[in-house]
Design an enzyme around this catalytic site. Structure first.
Site, PDB file in Angstrom:
ATOM      1  N   HIS A  95      -1.278  -6.330  -2.097  1.00 46.36           N
ATOM      2  CA  HIS A  95      -2.053  -5.271  -1.958  1.00 46.36           C
ATOM      3  C   HIS A  95      -1.850  -4.966  -0.453  1.00 46.36           C
ATOM      4  O   HIS A  95      -1.514  -5.573   0.338  1.00 46.36           O
ATOM      5  CB  HIS A  95      -3.667  -5.992  -1.825  1.00 46.36           C
ATOM      6  CG  HIS A  95      -4.614  -4.851  -1.864  1.00 46.36           C
ATOM      7  ND1 HIS A  95      -5.150  -4.435  -0.685  1.00 46.36           N
ATOM      8  CD2 HIS A  95      -5.266  -4.032  -2.935  1.00 46.36           C
ATOM      9  CE1 HIS A  95      -5.949  -3.116  -1.147  1.00 46.36           C
ATOM     10  NE2 HIS A  95      -5.980  -3.235  -2.237  1.00 46.36           N
ATOM     11  N   GLU A 167      -1.337   2.132  -5.348  1.00 42.33           N
ATOM     12  CA  GLU A 167      -2.326   2.377  -4.636  1.00 42.33           C
ATOM     13  C   GLU A 167      -1.883   3.306  -3.578  1.00 42.33           C
ATOM     14  O   GLU A 167      -1.491   2.540  -2.523  1.00 42.33           O
ATOM     15  CB  GLU A 167      -3.022   1.268  -4.370  1.00 42.33           C
ATOM     16  CG  GLU A 167      -2.308  -0.103  -4.320  1.00 42.33           C
ATOM     17  CD  GLU A 167      -2.733  -0.996  -3.026  1.00 42.33           C
ATOM     18  OE1 GLU A 167      -4.068  -1.100  -2.968  1.00 42.33           O
ATOM     19  OE2 GLU A 167      -2.046  -1.596  -2.166  1.00 42.33           O
TER      20      GLU A 167
END
Length: 251
Positions: A95, A167
């Site tokens: 992430h 993302e």
């Protein structure tokens, strides 16, 4: 056919009591997993009650991070082996917050992917570019390099089972969303990269999520795109009603 997968990433929110309340509020109202897979990835301190409370429901469970060693003198880390023993299905790795705040490298993420597979947990591998990379129009080469590094040494069979989450860092928690077309364009690039690295079948099987201010208001449009198979959802996954609206987007 790829089964859509909507995964909530709680980040550093929710305690065990709140986790129990949340799961009890959603567990009877989730879609059939053959239609949409519903996942909550929670902080390590919540995983035991998350799994316990979700038992017998359509809610799948995920961790937000794990280490690439299964045991030893690694203070503060989470073992992929123990995640498997707990019955946790997924684990988010790479992430942008882990890469940014905790200086995780592409090599770390690749080692984690291998460790998760070795221990029977499915990785959700994140990738995405910063605002300056996008403004320099270098987002494709940036994300392709991240994908190549993350998948290095994984088999086609492994890659066809994992999840990749695109993302764009500039759209996380900023209220800015990549347009559905921008999101589709990058998810398509990722799928083409997998095809180049492996083969068409693997590329057709791998599920690709979009993550970056996904909410009930934009989920339908995002999910209508051919290369977007799901969402990795932050803030909108903390509220039971909002999470239910996301996973039941087909209704």
């Amino acid at each position: 056919m790829r089964t859509p997968i909507i995964a909530g990433n709680w980040k550093l929110h929710m305690n065990p009591e709140q986790t129990i309340e949340f799961v009890n509020a959603v567990k009877g109202k989730l879609p059939d997993p053959s239609k949409v897979e519903s996942v909550i990835a929670a902080p390590a301190v919540d995983l035991y009650v998350l799994k316990k409370t979700a038992e017998g429901s359509n809610l799948h469970t995920g961790a937000e991070n794990a280490y690439f060693e299964v045991e030893g003198a690694f203070t503060g880390e989470t073992s992929p082996k123990v995640l498997n023993e707990m019955g946790i299905d997924y684990c988010i790795i790479g992430h942008s917050e882990r890469r940014g705040y905790f200086h995780e490298t592409d090599e770390d993420i690749n080692k984690k992917a291998k460790a998760l597979f070795a221990n029977g947990v499915t990785p959700i591998i994140c990738c995405g570019e910063s605002l300056e990379t996008r403004e320099a129009n270098k987002q494709d080469e940036w994300v392709v390099a991240q994908i190549k590094a993350a998948l290095d040494g994984l088999t086609a069979e492994q890659v066809s089972k994992l999840v990749i989450a695109y993302e764009p860092i500039w759209a996380i928690g900023t209220g800015k969303t990549a347009s559905a077309d921008q999101a589709e364009e990058m998810c398509k690039t990722i799928r083409e990269t997998v095809k180049d690295l492996y083969n068409e079948e693997t590329a057709e099987n791998v599920r690709i999520q979009y993550g970056g201010s996904v909410k009930p208001a934009n989920v339908k449009e995002l999910m209508s795109k051919p290369d977007i198979d799901g969402g990795l959802v932050g803030g909108a996954s903390l509220d039971p009603e909002s999470f239910l609206a996301l996973v039941n987007y087909q209704d």
